[in-house]
Design a protein around this motif. Structure first.
Motif, PDB file in Angstrom:
ATOM      1  N   HIS A  72       0.829  -1.210   0.000  1.00  0.00           N
ATOM      2  CA  HIS A  72       0.000   0.000   0.000  1.00  0.00           C
ATOM      3  C   HIS A  72       0.861   1.256   0.000  1.00  0.00           C
ATOM      4  CE1 HIS A  72      -2.224   3.265   2.113  1.00  0.00           C
ATOM      5  NE2 HIS A  72      -3.108   2.956   1.183  1.00  0.00           N
ATOM      6  N   ALA A  73       1.891   1.308   0.847  1.00  0.00           N
ATOM      7  CA  ALA A  73       2.772   2.477   0.870  1.00  0.00           C
ATOM      8  C   ALA A  73       3.446   2.682  -0.476  1.00  0.00           C
ATOM      9  CB  ALA A  73       3.807   2.341   1.983  1.00  0.00           C
ATOM     10  N   ASP A  74       3.867   1.585  -1.099  1.00  0.00           N
ATOM     11  CA  ASP A  74       4.488   1.678  -2.427  1.00  0.00           C
ATOM     12  C   ASP A  74       3.496   2.233  -3.446  1.00  0.00           C
ATOM     13  OD1 ASP A  74       6.759   0.582  -1.331  1.00  0.00           O
ATOM     14  OD2 ASP A  74       6.460  -1.418  -2.189  1.00  0.00           O
ATOM     15  N   ALA A  75       2.239   1.800  -3.352  1.00  0.00           N
ATOM     16  CA  ALA A  75       1.217   2.266  -4.296  1.00  0.00           C
ATOM     17  C   ALA A  75       0.926   3.748  -4.094  1.00  0.00           C
ATOM     18  CB  ALA A  75      -0.063   1.448  -4.131  1.00  0.00           C
ATOM     19  N   GLY A  81       2.921  10.447  -5.734  1.00  0.00           N
ATOM     20  CA  GLY A  81       4.163  11.206  -5.807  1.00  0.00           C
ATOM     21  C   GLY A  81       5.028  11.140  -4.571  1.00  0.00           C
ATOM     22  N   GLY A  82       4.609  10.416  -3.551  1.00  0.00           N
ATOM     23  CA  GLY A  82       5.425  10.298  -2.353  1.00  0.00           C
ATOM     24  C   GLY A  82       4.582  10.034  -1.127  1.00  0.00           C
ATOM     25  N   VAL A  83       5.278   9.803  -0.008  1.00  0.00           N
ATOM     26  CA  VAL A  83       4.628   9.664   1.294  1.00  0.00           C
ATOM     27  C   VAL A  83       5.234  10.723   2.202  1.00  0.00           C
ATOM     28  CG1 VAL A  83       4.197   8.173   3.286  1.00  0.00           C
ATOM     29  CG2 VAL A  83       4.282   7.180   0.980  1.00  0.00           C
ATOM     30  N   ASP A  84       4.432  11.679   2.641  1.00  0.00           N
ATOM     31  CA  ASP A  84       4.939  12.798   3.427  1.00  0.00           C
ATOM     32  C   ASP A  84       4.638  12.691   4.916  1.00  0.00           C
ATOM     33  OD1 ASP A  84       5.843  14.432   1.093  1.00  0.00           O
ATOM     34  OD2 ASP A  84       3.708  14.356   0.610  1.00  0.00           O
ATOM     35  N   ILE A  85       3.527  12.045   5.259  1.00  0.00           N
ATOM     36  CA  ILE A  85       3.106  11.935   6.652  1.00  0.00           C
ATOM     37  C   ILE A  85       2.591  10.518   6.870  1.00  0.00           C
ATOM     38  CG2 ILE A  85       1.530  12.801   8.446  1.00  0.00           C
ATOM     39  CD1 ILE A  85       1.245  15.345   6.578  1.00  0.00           C
ATOM     40  N   SER A  86       2.976   9.902   7.969  1.00  0.00           N
ATOM     41  CA  SER A  86       2.456   8.583   8.320  1.00  0.00           C
ATOM     42  C   SER A  86       2.159   8.549   9.809  1.00  0.00           C
ATOM     43  CB  SER A  86       3.472   7.489   7.965  1.00  0.00           C
ATOM     44  OG  SER A  86       2.993   6.209   8.358  1.00  0.00           O
ATOM     45  N   VAL A  87       0.975   8.029  10.157  1.00  0.00           N
ATOM     46  CA  VAL A  87       0.608   7.912  11.564  1.00  0.00           C
ATOM     47  C   VAL A  87      -0.245   6.665  11.754  1.00  0.00           C
ATOM     48  CG1 VAL A  87      -1.326   9.509  11.230  1.00  0.00           C
ATOM     49  CG2 VAL A  87      -0.512   9.025  13.543  1.00  0.00           C
ATOM     50  N   ASN A  88       0.078   5.920  12.797  1.00  0.00           N
ATOM     51  CA  ASN A  88      -0.616   4.670  13.091  1.00  0.00           C
ATOM     52  C   ASN A  88      -1.389   4.811  14.398  1.00  0.00           C
ATOM     53  OD1 ASN A  88      -1.368   1.947  13.493  1.00  0.00           O
ATOM     54  ND2 ASN A  88       0.574   1.515  14.519  1.00  0.00           N
ATOM     55  N   VAL A  89      -2.718   4.717  14.318  1.00  0.00           N
ATOM     56  CA  VAL A  89      -3.548   4.809  15.520  1.00  0.00           C
ATOM     57  C   VAL A  89      -4.564   3.667  15.556  1.00  0.00           C
ATOM     58  CG1 VAL A  89      -3.281   7.263  16.006  1.00  0.00           C
ATOM     59  CG2 VAL A  89      -5.006   6.539  14.348  1.00  0.00           C
ATOM     60  N   ILE A  90      -4.136   2.479  15.131  1.00  0.00           N
ATOM     61  CA  ILE A  90      -5.063   1.349  15.147  1.00  0.00           C
ATOM     62  C   ILE A  90      -5.351   0.943  16.592  1.00  0.00           C
ATOM     63  CG2 ILE A  90      -4.123   0.529  12.945  1.00  0.00           C
ATOM     64  CD1 ILE A  90      -2.985  -1.884  14.538  1.00  0.00           C
ATOM     65  N   ASP A  91      -6.476   0.280  16.795  1.00  0.00           N
ATOM     66  CA  ASP A  91      -6.864  -0.228  18.102  1.00  0.00           C
ATOM     67  C   ASP A  91      -5.903  -1.347  18.507  1.00  0.00           C
ATOM     68  OD1 ASP A  91      -8.100  -1.126  20.378  1.00  0.00           O
ATOM     69  OD2 ASP A  91      -9.893  -1.906  19.374  1.00  0.00           O
ATOM     70  N   ILE A  92      -5.320  -1.245  19.707  1.00  0.00           N
ATOM     71  CA  ILE A  92      -4.363  -2.274  20.116  1.00  0.00           C
ATOM     72  C   ILE A  92      -4.980  -3.294  21.077  1.00  0.00           C
ATOM     73  CG2 ILE A  92      -2.367  -0.831  19.678  1.00  0.00           C
ATOM     74  CD1 ILE A  92      -2.110  -0.351  22.658  1.00  0.00           C
ATOM     75  N   LEU A 121       5.945  -1.816  11.294  1.00  0.00           N
ATOM     76  CA  LEU A 121       5.643  -2.068   9.887  1.00  0.00           C
ATOM     77  C   LEU A 121       5.227  -0.795   9.153  1.00  0.00           C
ATOM     78  CD1 LEU A 121       3.713  -5.472  10.038  1.00  0.00           C
ATOM     79  CD2 LEU A 121       6.078  -5.075   9.323  1.00  0.00           C
ATOM     80  N   THR A 122       4.365  -0.013   9.761  1.00  0.00           N
ATOM     81  CA  THR A 122       3.866   1.187   9.066  1.00  0.00           C
ATOM     82  C   THR A 122       4.940   2.263   8.945  1.00  0.00           C
ATOM     83  OG1 THR A 122       2.933   2.069  11.137  1.00  0.00           O
ATOM     84  CG2 THR A 122       1.476   0.756   9.729  1.00  0.00           C
ATOM     85  N   THR A 123       5.744   2.428  10.004  1.00  0.00           N
ATOM     86  CA  THR A 123       6.793   3.445   9.920  1.00  0.00           C
ATOM     87  C   THR A 123       7.902   3.000   8.974  1.00  0.00           C
ATOM     88  OG1 THR A 123       7.834   2.544  11.930  1.00  0.00           O
ATOM     89  CG2 THR A 123       6.357   4.417  12.195  1.00  0.00           C
ATOM     90  N   ARG A 124       8.216   1.724   8.967  1.00  0.00           N
ATOM     91  CA  ARG A 124       9.245   1.239   8.043  1.00  0.00           C
ATOM     92  C   ARG A 124       8.814   1.440   6.599  1.00  0.00           C
ATOM     93  NH1 ARG A 124      10.590  -5.084   7.551  1.00  0.00           N
ATOM     94  NH2 ARG A 124       8.588  -4.922   6.435  1.00  0.00           N
ATOM     95  N   ALA A 125       7.553   1.135   6.300  1.00  0.00           N
ATOM     96  CA  ALA A 125       7.054   1.296   4.937  1.00  0.00           C
ATOM     97  C   ALA A 125       7.131   2.744   4.482  1.00  0.00           C
ATOM     98  CB  ALA A 125       5.613   0.788   4.852  1.00  0.00           C
TER      99      ALA A 125
END
Length: 253
Positions: A72-75, A81-92, A121-125
């Motif tokens: 998904h990140a690659d897509a 044109g890029g990934v500028d911001i990433s944040v993960n707030v899934i229910d743990i 995983l999300t930050t690495r992607a």
């Protein structure tokens, strides 16, 4: 607009915090990629954002699925044109109210495993694309950042999970800073407006959260969205490796 032409990925986008982040990013001009596991709620949020003049795309995937997160990140990078911001707030999926000495290993481990795996995983992607761009912002969320245990109420493995994410955030900041990538945390100390009305412990938890603050109120979802926009914008271009303290004075630093 503070985030004009930026691409933001929000994992757990249709939850309460995710909605606050997604709508705030869109309001400030970002194209928001809404990620979650339920199509209906994602589409509903996307419709709301578009109705308010924002831009949103949706993707159904599990943030614990390594291949799906990477693809998904690659897509997003290829199509937008890029990934500028990433944040993960899934229910743990934390279990609260049971003392640690009486808790099952499964209940203790679950939030630690979900939080650390999904954040990694999300930050690495995202980081792989941000390094090539030599720019980007990764945000983490949760806790108060104070390092103090919760007294008079058991939150199981949640505090351990949030502490682990904080350590990961600091290490990522140290490794990615040379490439212009910033990593920041949003610490609220708890958002009382998100507690269910029919939750039996609502009053006790509200009193605990608010009682520790200097402002005698808790942060709101709107506060979280506003702080996230600032953190992700160029106004905070010299901030990394630290947290934004929006605990209403529960934690001093």
């Amino acid at each position: 607009m503070l985030l004009e032409a930026k691409n933001a990925i929000v994992y757990g986008a249709a939850g309460q915090v995710g909605t606050a982040l997604s709508t705030a990013f869109a309001r400030e001009g970002a194209k928001v990629h809404l990620v979650g596991r339920t199509r209906a709620t994602l589409d509903g949020l996307a419709d709301r954002i578009r109705g308010e003049g924002g831009r949103a795309e949706t993707a159904v995937l599990d943030a614990l699925d390594e291949a799906a997160v990477d693809a998904h990140a690659d897509a997003v990078a290829a199509e937008s044109g890029g990934v500028d911001i990433s944040v993960n707030v899934i229910d743990i999926a934390d279990a609260q109210g049971t003392p640690l000495a009486e808790m099952s290993l499964e209940d203790f481990e679950r939030p630690v495993r979900i939080a650390t795996r999904s954040t990694f995983l999300t930050t690495r992607a995202a980081a792989r694309h941000m390094v090539r761009q030599r720019s980007g912002v990764i945000l983490t969320f949760g806790g108060d950042g104070g390092g103090e245990p919760i007294r008079d109420y058991s939150i199981g493995g949640l505090q351990v999970a949030l502490g682990a994410v904080d350590v990961l955030r600091r290490q990522l900041a140290a490794e990615l800073g040379a490439y212009g990538v910033r990593v920041l945390a949003l610490h609220t100390g708890g958002i009382t407006e998100g507690l269910p009305e029919d939750f039996s412990g609502r009053e006790a938890i509200t009193d605990m959260i608010v009682g520790k603050t200097m402002l005698k109120r808790a942060a709101t979802f709107a506060d979280v969205g506003n702080a996230a926009v600032f953190a992700a914008s160029d106004l905070a271009r010299s901030m990394t490796g630290t947290s934004l303290n929006i605990t209403a004075g529960a934690v001093t630093d």
